[in-house]
Design a protein around this motif. Structure first.
Motif, mmCIF file in Angstrom:
data_model
loop_
_atom_site.group_PDB
_atom_site.id
_atom_site.type_symbol
_atom_site.label_atom_id
_atom_site.label_comp_id
_atom_site.label_asym_id
_atom_site.label_seq_id
_atom_site.Cartn_x
_atom_site.Cartn_y
_atom_site.Cartn_z
ATOM 1 N N LYS A 1 -6.577 -1.814 -5.113
ATOM 2 C CA LYS A 1 -6.911 -3.380 -4.678
ATOM 3 C C LYS A 1 -5.471 -3.169 -4.626
ATOM 4 O O LYS A 1 -4.278 -3.564 -5.376
ATOM 5 C CB LYS A 1 -7.583 -3.393 -5.690
ATOM 6 C CG LYS A 1 -9.339 -3.249 -5.915
ATOM 7 C CD LYS A 1 -9.542 -3.744 -6.499
ATOM 8 C CE LYS A 1 -11.349 -3.276 -6.408
ATOM 9 N NZ LYS A 1 -12.179 -4.263 -7.119
ATOM 10 N N TYR B 1 -9.455 -1.000 10.359
ATOM 11 C CA TYR B 1 -8.663 -1.907 9.867
ATOM 12 C C TYR B 1 -9.212 -3.635 10.147
ATOM 13 O O TYR B 1 -10.361 -3.292 11.281
ATOM 14 C CB TYR B 1 -7.340 -2.873 10.674
ATOM 15 C CG TYR B 1 -6.738 -3.853 10.840
ATOM 16 C CD1 TYR B 1 -6.876 -4.875 8.925
ATOM 17 C CD2 TYR B 1 -6.776 -5.187 11.782
ATOM 18 C CE1 TYR B 1 -6.672 -6.712 8.217
ATOM 19 C CE2 TYR B 1 -6.199 -5.924 10.921
ATOM 20 C CZ TYR B 1 -5.766 -6.875 10.131
ATOM 21 O OH TYR B 1 -5.500 -8.058 9.855
ATOM 22 N N VAL C 1 -9.448 -0.203 5.810
ATOM 23 C CA VAL C 1 -7.996 -0.927 5.398
ATOM 24 C C VAL C 1 -8.539 -2.290 5.778
ATOM 25 O O VAL C 1 -8.722 -3.148 6.602
ATOM 26 C CB VAL C 1 -6.967 -0.977 6.228
ATOM 27 C CG1 VAL C 1 -5.931 -1.596 5.219
ATOM 28 C CG2 VAL C 1 -6.783 0.068 5.788
ATOM 29 N N ASP D 1 -8.731 -6.881 5.087
ATOM 30 C CA ASP D 1 -7.881 -8.045 4.141
ATOM 31 C C ASP D 1 -8.223 -8.987 3.879
ATOM 32 O O ASP D 1 -9.334 -9.404 4.829
ATOM 33 C CB ASP D 1 -6.121 -8.478 4.702
ATOM 34 C CG ASP D 1 -6.755 -8.073 6.225
ATOM 35 O OD1 ASP D 1 -7.223 -8.977 6.736
ATOM 36 O OD2 ASP D 1 -4.966 -8.911 6.701
ATOM 37 N N ARG E 1 -9.407 -12.789 1.397
ATOM 38 C CA ARG E 1 -9.326 -13.530 0.185
ATOM 39 C C ARG E 1 -10.150 -13.231 -1.293
ATOM 40 O O ARG E 1 -9.918 -12.994 -1.998
ATOM 41 C CB ARG E 1 -9.676 -14.966 0.577
ATOM 42 C CG ARG E 1 -9.354 -15.396 1.680
ATOM 43 C CD ARG E 1 -7.408 -15.830 1.609
ATOM 44 N NE ARG E 1 -6.497 -16.942 2.062
ATOM 45 C CZ ARG E 1 -6.381 -16.331 3.720
ATOM 46 N NH1 ARG E 1 -6.952 -14.787 4.169
ATOM 47 N NH2 ARG E 1 -6.162 -17.618 3.922
ATOM 48 N N ILE F 1 -7.156 -5.376 0.519
ATOM 49 C CA ILE F 1 -6.065 -6.939 0.646
ATOM 50 C C ILE F 1 -6.272 -8.061 0.570
ATOM 51 O O ILE F 1 -6.289 -8.211 1.508
ATOM 52 C CB ILE F 1 -4.678 -5.898 1.347
ATOM 53 C CG1 ILE F 1 -4.687 -4.465 1.602
ATOM 54 C CG2 ILE F 1 -3.395 -6.595 1.283
ATOM 55 C CD1 ILE F 1 -3.461 -3.562 2.838
ATOM 56 N N ASP F 2 -5.904 -8.570 -0.712
ATOM 57 C CA ASP F 2 -6.003 -10.008 -0.696
ATOM 58 C C ASP F 2 -4.950 -11.172 -1.146
ATOM 59 O O ASP F 2 -3.802 -10.458 -1.072
ATOM 60 C CB ASP F 2 -6.707 -10.288 -1.639
ATOM 61 C CG ASP F 2 -8.693 -9.831 -1.170
ATOM 62 O OD1 ASP F 2 -9.010 -10.071 -0.631
ATOM 63 O OD2 ASP F 2 -8.884 -9.003 -1.952
ATOM 64 N N ALA G 1 -1.566 -4.229 6.335
ATOM 65 C CA ALA G 1 -3.149 -3.769 6.848
ATOM 66 C C ALA G 1 -3.280 -2.925 8.198
ATOM 67 O O ALA G 1 -3.594 -1.918 7.981
ATOM 68 C CB ALA G 1 -3.888 -4.461 6.965
ATOM 69 N N ASP H 1 -10.274 -7.259 10.164
ATOM 70 C CA ASP H 1 -9.936 -8.391 9.756
ATOM 71 C C ASP H 1 -10.940 -9.686 9.462
ATOM 72 O O ASP H 1 -11.728 -10.165 10.214
ATOM 73 C CB ASP H 1 -8.995 -9.168 10.894
ATOM 74 C CG ASP H 1 -8.156 -10.339 10.572
ATOM 75 O OD1 ASP H 1 -8.768 -10.937 9.853
ATOM 76 O OD2 ASP H 1 -7.914 -10.704 11.694
ATOM 77 N N LYS I 1 -0.495 -10.129 5.393
ATOM 78 C CA LYS I 1 -1.424 -9.495 5.699
ATOM 79 C C LYS I 1 -1.858 -8.383 6.354
ATOM 80 O O LYS I 1 -1.976 -7.466 6.132
ATOM 81 C CB LYS I 1 -2.690 -9.965 4.293
ATOM 82 C CG LYS I 1 -2.937 -10.159 2.806
ATOM 83 C CD LYS I 1 -4.199 -11.293 2.688
ATOM 84 C CE LYS I 1 -5.006 -12.058 3.523
ATOM 85 N NZ LYS I 1 -3.931 -13.344 3.346
ATOM 86 N N SER I 2 -2.075 -9.413 6.947
ATOM 87 C CA SER I 2 -2.349 -8.449 8.716
ATOM 88 C C SER I 2 -1.308 -7.782 8.952
ATOM 89 O O SER I 2 -2.221 -6.283 9.023
ATOM 90 C CB SER I 2 -3.578 -9.171 9.098
ATOM 91 O OG SER I 2 -2.170 -10.114 9.795
#
Ligand code: DC
Length: 221
Positions: free
Chosen positions: A141, A30, A124, A126, A128, A7-8, A19, A32, A15-16
Motif C-alpha cells: 500500500k 492497471y 495495481v 489507484d 482514494r 496506490i492512493d 501505477a 484506474d 498516481k496513474s
C-alpha cells in the motif's frame, strides 16, 4: 486472490503515471478507479441530474452499467455499452465526479466492481480509498503525495503543452479545494491506511518513485 498493489493519494500526485509504469514492469493489470467515478459522473450529467440531489444520484446511479475492458493493454471504460474514454477527462466531468463520488450508493456499486476485478488478477489499483476500503489486505500500500504547488505546476505544464491558457494560482486553488472535498467527505475520505508507506513525490522523478515502489514489491514477494 492475486497480488495487489494499492496506490492512493490526492489528484496530481502522479498516481496513474506511476501505477501504469509499475503494472507494465510487473505484467499486472492497471485499474484506474477514478475513471469509473468519472464515467458515473458523465452518466448522471447526461441525464441532467443535479449533483447535490443525493436522492436522485442514488436512484439513477443504479441504471449506469459500467464495465472495464483491456484493449491493447489500455483500460477502456464502457458506459452502457459505449466507450467513454474520450469523454471523461473534461473539467465538467471532474467537478461532477468530485461531488457524486461522495454518494454512498455510487461508491457501493463501484467498489464491488473494483473488488471483482482484483479477485481474478494481479493488479495495481489507484484511487482514494483502495488501501483503506477496496483492497484492505493489499500486499503493498502506497500513499503518494506532493505539495499543492508542485501538483499545480505539473498540471499547468500539461495544459500549456496542449496549448490551453491557464493561471497557475487558479489551478492550485482548485487542487486545494478538491483535496478538501475528498478528505472531508463522510464515506471513504481520502486518507492513508495505517499500513501504507508514505511517498512524497514533490522532488522525485517518475523513475525514482517507481523504483521505490518496485523495492517494496520485491520485499513482499
Ligand atoms: O483520480 P481522478 O481524478 O480520476 O478521480 C476522479 C474523482 O473520483 C475524484 O473526485 C476522486 C474520486 N475518486 C474516489 O472518490 N475514489 C476513488 N477510488 C477514485 C476516485
Amino acid at each position: 486472490m492475486g497480488y495487489q498493489i494499492a496506490i492512493d493519494g490526492p489528484a496530481g500526485a502522479g498516481k496513474s503515471t506511476i501505477a501504469k509504469k509499475i503494472a507494465g514492469k510487473l505484467g499486472f493489470i492497471y485499474v484506474d478507479t477514478g475513471a469509473m467515478y468519472r464515467a458515473m459522473a458523465l452518466f448522471l450529467m447526461n441525464k441532467g441530474i443535479d449533483a447535490t440531489d443525493a436522492a436522485a444520484v442514488s436512484l439513477n446511479c443504479k441504471d449506469a452499467d459500467i464495465t472495464i475492458r483491456y484493449e491493447n493493454k489500455e483500460q477502456v471504460v464502457y458506459l452502457n455499452g459505449e466507450n467513454v474514454n474520450g469523454m471523461i477527462r473534461t473539467e465538467q466531468v471532474s467537478n461532477m465526479a468530485s461531488v457524486t463520488s461522495a454518494n454512498p450508493d455510487v461508491r457501493k456499486k463501484l467498489v464491488q466492481l473494483q473488488q471483482k476485478l482484483a479477485a481474478d488478477a494481479d493488479v495495481v489499483m489507484d484511487g482514494r480509498d483502495i488501501g483503506t476500503c477496496v483492497l484492505p489486505d493489499a500486499d503493498v500500500k502506497v500513499f503518494l503525495t506532493a505539495g499543492s504547488r508542485v501538483r499545480a505546476e505539473r498540471r499547468y505544464k500539461e495544459l500549456v503543452k496542449k496549448g490551453e491558457e491557464c493561471d497557475i494560482d487558479v489551478i492550485e486553488k482548485d487542487i486545494i479545494e478538491r483535496d478538501r472535498q475528498d478528505m472531508t467527505r463522510e464515506i471513504s475520505p481520502l486518507t492513508a491506511a495505517d499500513d501504507a508507506v508514505l511517498v512524497d513525490s514533490s522532488y522525485m522523478t517518475i523513475d525514482e518513485v517507481a523504483d521505490a515502489i518496485m523495492k517494496m514489491t520485491a520485499k513482499k514477494s
